[in-house]
Motif scaffolding. Structure first.
Motif, mmCIF file in Angstrom:
data_model
loop_
_atom_site.group_PDB
_atom_site.id
_atom_site.type_symbol
_atom_site.label_atom_id
_atom_site.label_comp_id
_atom_site.label_asym_id
_atom_site.label_seq_id
_atom_site.Cartn_x
_atom_site.Cartn_y
_atom_site.Cartn_z
ATOM 1 N N THR A 270 0.742 -1.159 -0.074
ATOM 2 C CA THR A 270 -0.047 0.099 -0.064
ATOM 3 C C THR A 270 0.807 1.156 -0.105
ATOM 4 O O THR A 270 0.650 2.131 -0.760
ATOM 5 C CB THR A 270 -1.116 0.096 1.288
ATOM 6 O OG1 THR A 270 -1.643 -1.238 1.236
ATOM 7 C CG2 THR A 270 -1.641 1.340 1.394
ATOM 8 N N ASP A 273 2.363 1.682 -3.530
ATOM 9 C CA ASP A 273 1.312 2.273 -4.478
ATOM 10 C C ASP A 273 1.024 3.718 -4.130
ATOM 11 O O ASP A 273 0.671 4.395 -5.192
ATOM 12 C CB ASP A 273 -0.050 1.377 -4.246
ATOM 13 C CG ASP A 273 0.126 -0.202 -4.901
ATOM 14 O OD1 ASP A 273 0.995 -0.212 -5.697
ATOM 15 O OD2 ASP A 273 -0.816 -0.730 -4.465
ATOM 16 N N ARG A 274 0.839 4.160 -2.874
ATOM 17 C CA ARG A 274 0.744 5.822 -2.722
ATOM 18 C C ARG A 274 1.787 6.405 -3.158
ATOM 19 O O ARG A 274 1.451 7.476 -3.868
ATOM 20 C CB ARG A 274 0.521 5.667 -1.298
ATOM 21 C CG ARG A 274 -0.876 5.356 -0.795
ATOM 22 C CD ARG A 274 -1.271 6.105 0.741
ATOM 23 N NE ARG A 274 -0.351 5.877 1.651
ATOM 24 C CZ ARG A 274 -0.306 4.754 2.613
ATOM 25 N NH1 ARG A 274 -1.525 4.218 2.573
ATOM 26 N NH2 ARG A 274 0.619 4.659 3.412
ATOM 27 N N TYR A 275 3.248 5.986 -3.120
ATOM 28 C CA TYR A 275 4.318 6.540 -3.416
ATOM 29 C C TYR A 275 4.152 6.724 -4.931
ATOM 30 O O TYR A 275 4.366 7.800 -5.437
ATOM 31 C CB TYR A 275 5.559 6.052 -3.071
ATOM 32 C CG TYR A 275 6.817 6.699 -3.626
ATOM 33 C CD1 TYR A 275 7.412 7.796 -2.891
ATOM 34 C CD2 TYR A 275 7.457 6.146 -4.659
ATOM 35 C CE1 TYR A 275 8.559 8.617 -3.466
ATOM 36 C CE2 TYR A 275 8.560 6.878 -5.097
ATOM 37 C CZ TYR A 275 9.004 7.970 -4.410
ATOM 38 O OH TYR A 275 10.119 8.430 -4.979
ATOM 39 N N ILE A 276 3.999 5.841 -5.733
ATOM 40 C CA ILE A 276 3.733 5.750 -6.999
ATOM 41 C C ILE A 276 2.667 6.927 -7.626
ATOM 42 O O ILE A 276 3.045 7.739 -8.602
ATOM 43 C CB ILE A 276 3.575 4.505 -7.770
ATOM 44 C CG1 ILE A 276 4.731 3.475 -7.330
ATOM 45 C CG2 ILE A 276 3.252 4.664 -9.244
ATOM 46 C CD1 ILE A 276 4.530 2.016 -7.937
ATOM 47 N N ARG A 277 1.747 6.801 -6.920
ATOM 48 C CA ARG A 277 0.669 7.714 -7.410
ATOM 49 C C ARG A 277 0.740 9.304 -6.966
ATOM 50 O O ARG A 277 0.828 10.205 -7.985
ATOM 51 C CB ARG A 277 -0.702 7.378 -6.625
ATOM 52 C CG ARG A 277 -1.406 6.104 -7.352
ATOM 53 C CD ARG A 277 -2.725 6.139 -6.854
ATOM 54 N NE ARG A 277 -2.921 6.010 -5.185
ATOM 55 C CZ ARG A 277 -2.941 4.904 -4.520
ATOM 56 N NH1 ARG A 277 -2.836 3.817 -5.202
ATOM 57 N NH2 ARG A 277 -2.974 4.891 -3.304
ATOM 58 N N ARG A 278 1.617 9.469 -6.008
ATOM 59 C CA ARG A 278 1.963 10.813 -5.318
ATOM 60 C C ARG A 278 2.992 11.408 -6.326
ATOM 61 O O ARG A 278 3.026 12.633 -6.479
ATOM 62 C CB ARG A 278 2.355 10.720 -4.061
ATOM 63 C CG ARG A 278 2.609 12.081 -3.291
ATOM 64 C CD ARG A 278 3.115 12.130 -1.859
ATOM 65 N NE ARG A 278 4.315 11.442 -1.483
ATOM 66 C CZ ARG A 278 4.502 10.279 -1.014
ATOM 67 N NH1 ARG A 278 3.437 9.548 -0.842
ATOM 68 N NH2 ARG A 278 5.988 10.001 -0.851
ATOM 69 N N LYS A 280 3.693 10.558 -9.183
ATOM 70 C CA LYS A 280 3.241 10.313 -10.669
ATOM 71 C C LYS A 280 3.964 9.441 -11.617
ATOM 72 O O LYS A 280 4.383 9.936 -12.515
ATOM 73 C CB LYS A 280 3.036 11.623 -11.370
ATOM 74 C CG LYS A 280 1.966 12.646 -10.907
ATOM 75 C CD LYS A 280 1.789 13.983 -11.299
ATOM 76 C CE LYS A 280 0.549 14.958 -10.765
ATOM 77 N NZ LYS A 280 0.367 15.053 -9.383
ATOM 78 N N GLU A 282 3.055 6.555 -12.640
ATOM 79 C CA GLU A 282 2.443 5.192 -12.962
ATOM 80 C C GLU A 282 3.025 4.798 -14.260
ATOM 81 O O GLU A 282 2.810 3.519 -14.857
ATOM 82 C CB GLU A 282 0.871 5.464 -13.191
ATOM 83 C CG GLU A 282 0.152 5.891 -11.727
ATOM 84 C CD GLU A 282 0.212 7.179 -11.343
ATOM 85 O OE1 GLU A 282 1.234 7.989 -11.881
ATOM 86 O OE2 GLU A 282 -0.368 7.795 -10.541
ATOM 87 N N ASN A 283 3.586 5.474 -15.250
ATOM 88 C CA ASN A 283 4.102 5.006 -16.317
ATOM 89 C C ASN A 283 5.522 4.682 -16.454
ATOM 90 O O ASN A 283 6.122 4.218 -17.574
ATOM 91 C CB ASN A 283 4.118 6.110 -17.421
ATOM 92 C CG ASN A 283 2.426 6.458 -17.763
ATOM 93 O OD1 ASN A 283 1.643 5.648 -17.716
ATOM 94 N ND2 ASN A 283 2.180 7.871 -17.952
#
Length: 400
Positions: A270, A273-278, A280, A282-283
């Motif tokens: 979790t 996942d939060r770090y990746i979204r924060r 940006k 994702e790509n």
């Protein structure tokens, strides 16, 4: 050599397992069965249920002529009793029953952290082997870490570590019974010299180093459908260094073309996942979770390099050997037994600091994998095949 009867003990056994030590037990059991030996494995389903809720996240696996004996009780209390007191009466009863029934020539103990130290007591005229897959013999935490990112150089008193982790102190480790049981080990097998030397600092036992092995890779490996990427494959836990890797990659990802693919699951999923979204990313960063064995081989084969960023003193991780079998370079931290593997390839693939990891990722040569392909497979064939392991293993048996 004449056919022998083997009894393995292991807290976990596939598909009910959480790490590479149980996979090694399965591979070794299957190899011995192929050679015509009678192999039995005792493991604890209770322990798996304590560590993982619900069914295993891996496909069911055939036992391939291996006789599997499962410890399963109504309330899964055995692992808790073992952790607190060092032994479980249910485990001892099952083990002694199997000794009478099988009359093994060799009893080979593996990860018995939730089975109990009394299994090490020699109860008949058999060869009593123990493979130290981790630091359980000398460390209550099993990983030789006394702080979040600090290796315990001289494990003696574990009360502070237990307090920090809100776990009961295992007083049985200081008992005469535990020390006597360890002395009953005829031969201790360590998959790395680093681990062997750490254990010999505390226990005077006969010890040998035999690196783990990886089976020959499948002949027909499908494409992973990814290209130009670094791969991390392991549990998502802090001691594996995954947070360090993600942070370093996040700082340089716009300067390199390669993506980062993460395989595995764990307590940090979790947070990652939060770090990746924060950030940006994702790509740039893809977290695939658990994957099948075939899928893992596809990713290992297509990866530009496998990265093992552990901050704990790793022993002899299976995934590194699988990468070598496919001709994929491995970048590792300078921890535990990792340099013993990667040093056979190139010391420059071993880093000692975050800045060195960053430099490695920024300057990784796209053609490096092709240049090293033959060398990597040669190292695998010489050191890490089933044949290499069994040659050393049977060498022990012949001398006994």
């Amino acid at each position: 050599m004449e056919t022998l009867k083997f009894l393995f003990t292991s807290t976990f056994y596939p598909p009910y397992h959480i790490g590479g030590d149980a996979v090694h037990v399965k591979y070794l059991a299957q190899e011995l069965a192929k050679w015509g030996h009678e192999v039995h494995v005792l493991h604890s389903l209770d322990a798996y249920r304590v560590k993982r809720k619900g069914p295993p996240k891996r496909d069911e696996e055939a036992y391939d002529n291996v006789n599997v004996h499962t410890i399963q009780t109504s309330f899964n209390l055995g692992p808790y009793i073992t952790y607190l007191f060092g032994n479980s009466p249910a485990v001892i009863r099952k083990f002694e029953s199997l000794l009478r029934e099988i009359k093994p020539d060799v009893v080979h103990h593996h990860n018995i952290s939730l089975l109990g130290y009394n299994l090490l007591r020699k109860k008949d005229n058999y060869l009593n082997l123990y493979t130290a897959h981790d630091y359980w013999l000398i460390c209550q935490q099993n990983n030789l870490m006394k702080a979040r990112n600090q290796v315990c150089e001289r494990p003696r008193f574990c009360s502070l570590c237990a307090l920090k982790r809100c776990k009961p102190l295992q007083l049985w480790r200081h008992s005469h019974g535990f020390k006597t049981a360890v002395r009953d080990i005829d031969i201790l097998i360590a998959p790395s010299n680093y681990l062997k030397e750490k254990i010999l600092e505390k226990f005077n036992v006969r010890a040998v180093t035999i690196p783990n092995f990886a089976p020959e890779p499948p002949k027909d490996i499908k494409s992973s459908e990814f290209s130009n990427f670094f791969l991390y494959a392991g549990v998502l836990e802090e001691h594996k260094g995954i947070l360090h890797l993600i942070k370093v990659y996040g700082e340089i990802c716009n300067k390199i073309q390669r993506r980062l693919i993460i395989v595995g699951d764990g307590n940090l999923r979790t947070q990652i996942d939060r770090y990746i979204r924060r950030m940006k990313l994702e790509n740039k960063i893809f977290v695939l979770g658990f994957v099948s064995r075939d899928r893992l081989y596809s990713l290992l084969k297509d990866a530009d390099a496998l990265i093992i960023p552990s901050i704990w003193p790793e022993n002899n991780p299976l995934v590194a050997l699988e990468a070598l079998s496919l001709g994929t370079p491995v970048i590792t931290s300078n921890m535990g037994g990792l340099p013993e593997i990667i040093g056979k390839i190139n010391d420059k693939l071993v880093y000692g600091s975050i800045s060195e990891l960053k430099w490695l990722l920024l300057n990784y040569d796209a053609a490096y994998k092709e240049k090293l392909l033959a060398r990597l497979k040669e190292i695998y064939e010489k050191h890490y095949t089933p044949e290499a392991y069994l040659s050393a293993y049977f060498g022990i048996l012949r001398k006994w």
